[in-house]
Scaffold this motif. Structure first.
Motif, short mmCIF file in Angstrom:
data_model
loop_
_atom_site.label_atom_id
_atom_site.label_comp_id
_atom_site.label_asym_id
_atom_site.label_seq_id
_atom_site.Cartn_x
_atom_site.Cartn_y
_atom_site.Cartn_z
N ASP A 47 46.86 46.02 21.56
CA ASP A 47 46.83 44.77 20.81
C ASP A 47 46.52 45.04 19.33
O ASP A 47 47.14 44.45 18.44
N HIS A 60 50.66 46.62 13.03
CA HIS A 60 52.07 46.87 12.72
C HIS A 60 52.74 45.59 12.21
O HIS A 60 53.55 45.64 11.29
N LEU A 61 52.36 44.47 12.76
CA LEU A 61 52.90 43.18 12.33
C LEU A 61 52.58 42.91 10.86
O LEU A 61 53.37 42.32 10.14
N ALA A 68 49.62 46.57 17.68
CA ALA A 68 50.67 45.55 17.48
C ALA A 68 50.31 44.63 16.32
O ALA A 68 51.17 44.30 15.49
N SER A 69 49.05 44.23 16.23
CA SER A 69 48.62 43.35 15.13
C SER A 69 48.73 44.05 13.78
O SER A 69 49.20 43.47 12.81
#
Length: 91
Positions: free
Chosen positions: A22, A28-29, A25-26
């Motif tokens: 998580d 990278h976003l 992903a955060s």
């Protein structure tokens, strides 16, 4: 080891994996794909924590260290008892 110990360890590892996933992903976003220093890691939390970034990072580091203290003390005591040939046990 008892079976419930293995289950508990498996559950904690799965939770840790999803926390890492998580977080990645955060980050990278928000375009953070390369972290080399602790300062960069703290700055990467800015989208989540805003101005409290360094406080959040500091609390995480301190919490990790507090979790490590009993493990280090226990392993040192175990090593000392083994070196002095004292009876050793967790009981």
């Amino acid at each position: 080891m008892r079976a419930d110990t293995y289950i508990g360890m498996a559950i904690s590892n799965v939770i840790a994996f999803f926390i890492i996933l998580d977080t990645a992903a955060s980050l990278h976003l928000h375009g953070v794909t390369d972290i080399q220093t602790a300062t960069q890691a703290a700055e990467a939390l800015r989208p989540l924590a805003g101005e409290l970034t360094f406080l959040l990072f500091s609390l995480g580091i301190i919490g990790t260290e507090l979790l490590a203290v009993p493990i280090l003390a226990g392993s040192a005591a175990y090593a000392l008892a083994e070196a002095l040939k004292w009876p050793i046990g967790i009981d």
